[in-house]
Design an enzyme around this catalytic site. Sequence first.
Site: not given
Lengths: 420, 150
Positions: A137, A214, A217, A240, A378
Site C-alpha cells: 500500500h 503491515d 489487512q 478495519k 492506494c
Amino acid sequence: MTAASKPASRAPVHPVLDVERIRADFPLLALRVNGRPLVYLDSAATSQKPQQVIDATASYYAQANANVHRAVYSLSERATAAYEGVRGQVQRFLGAADPREIVFVRGATEAINLVAHSFGRARLRSGDEVVISAMEHHSDIVPWQLVCEERGAHLRVIPMNRDGELLLEEYAALLNVRTKLVAVTHVSNSLGTINPVKEMVALAHARGIPVLVDGAQAAPHLAVDVRDLDCDFYAVSGHKMIGPTGIGVLYGKAERLEGMPPYQGGGDMIRSVTFEKTTYAPLPAKFEAGTPNIAGVVGLGAALDYRAAMPWAAVEAHEADLLGYATERLSAIPGLKIVGTARHKVSVVSFVLEGVHAHDIGTIVDQQGVAIRSGHHCTQPVMDFFGVPATARASFAFYNTRREVDALAAAVMTVREVFG
Amino acid sequence: MAELGDLYQQVIIDHAKHPRNLRAIADPTRSAVGDNPLCGDRITVYLRLEGNLIADVSFEGSGCAISRASGSLMTSAVRGKSTAEAEDLFRAFHAMLTGTAGTAATPAPLGKLAAFAGVRQFPARVKCANLSWHALHAALTLSAESVSTE
C-alpha cells in the site's frame, strides 16, 4: 479477558457463526441506499461497527471522560485504567510478550511512519537499503521513500508473479549487508494475497535484518501471533477491524523500541524537562506524546471483546466460503477477469471488466445498493504491474452473506446491459 | 432519485465506446494534461491553432466512460471554433455541471454537450466529465501544463 476497570462487555457469544444475529449488531447494515438494501462490500477500506463499539465510545464520554496519566482524582484514574486495560487486551490479541510493546497510534499509516521516522532515521546511512514488496500500500512505500531520500538510502522491491504472489527466491537474493530493514504487508489490500511473512521474517533474521509487517489487512481476517511470526514491528488499524476510526496500534519488540528515539515530542512522553535537557518516559509512553485518542482506545477494546466472543475458526470458514463463492460467481460473468489469484487469499476480490472502467462499474452497482471500491486502492504500482488503470474490488467481512454475493453478481450483470 | 439513464445517456455510451479524436497531434501548438490521480483518469489534450482558430484538437489517455465521452464530445464541439468561443463553451459546460448560473449573459449553446446534464446528480463523477475541459482550458490559457479536477 476484560479488565475489571472496563465496562462489562456486552459482546454476544456465537457457538457457531450465526451471521443474521451478527448482522443485527451492526446498525449500518440495515440501511437502504438508492432505494435498495445496502450491500456493503468495502470492508477492506473500513469495516462497519457493531452497536457494542458505538456504545462503548459514547459511554466513555458520558461516564468516564477525563485525561489519562495526569490527575489523582477518581475519574482520571478510571479513564487511565480503561485505557491501560485495552493495552493489555491488544497485547493478548496480538500475542505480544509485554504490554509495553503496544503503542497506540492513529492507524497503521502512523505506525509505519513512526518506525520510518524513529528507527529509519536513526539507523539508515548513505548507501543502505530498505526492502519492500511490489504489493505494498502507498502507506508502506512513501514513508520509506521519504526517509531513504533524506538519508541517501535506497528502496529495493520484492517482485511478484502474475497471480500476485511474492517471489521468495528473489526476495532472499535482495537481502545483503546493506539491508537495514524489510517492510512487507501481511495481506495485500488490492489483491487479497496472504504473504508468508513468518518465512520472510526468518530469512531476514538469518542476516540480522529487522522486519516490519503491515497488518492492516491481515488483522481483520487472521488470528495474528506476533511472537510466532517473530516480526520486529507489526502495524494495525482499528477501523478495519470493527473498531473506531483514528485508532491503531504499533507493536514493537521491547528491545527495538527501547533503542529508538522518540517520534513526537510533547506531554506524557517525558520523564523530566528542563530548558537544557529532557529525559524520556519509559515504554510505551515515550511514543505517545500528547493526549491520546482515549475514546478510540476504549472503542477498540469493545471491538476486541466482540471479536473474542466469536468462534474464530467459524469466522475463517465463513469468509473462505464467501471468497470461494464470489470467485465462482464473478468468474462466470463474460469479460470479467479477477486480478489477484494467489493460492492463499483473504476474502478480497479485485476484478476488471472488458471495455468498462472500474469507476463506471462502481457507479452502476451503487444504483443497486452495492458498495464496492473502484480505483487503484492506494497501490498504483500493483495497477501498473497488471497493466490496468484501476480495478473494482469487493471485500467481504464475517458479516457478509452469500445473498450479498448474488446481489453483487446481479449488479455487475447490469453493467453489461448499460454498455450494451 | 438519480437514474442510471440520466448519467449513461446513449450519446455518452456511444462516444465512450467509439471516441472521436482519440489520437495525438504530432506537432501541437499547445497541449495540457488533465490528471485525477485519486481515480486514475489521465487525459492529454492537443491543440493546433491557426491564429485564434482551433484548426485541430484531439485527446489521448485512459479513463472512465464519462471522461472518455467528455473528451470525445469536447474535441468535436470546439474544432473549428475560435479560442474565445471554446472558452465560452468551457464556462457554459462547467456551469451546467456545477449547477451555477455561469457568468455569461447568454450562455453558449451546448448542443450535444447537454447529454452531460445528468452528471450533476452523481457528484462523485462531475470531476470525470470536467477533466478534458479543464485540460483544454489550461492549454488555451497556457495556465498550466497539468491540471486536476479532484
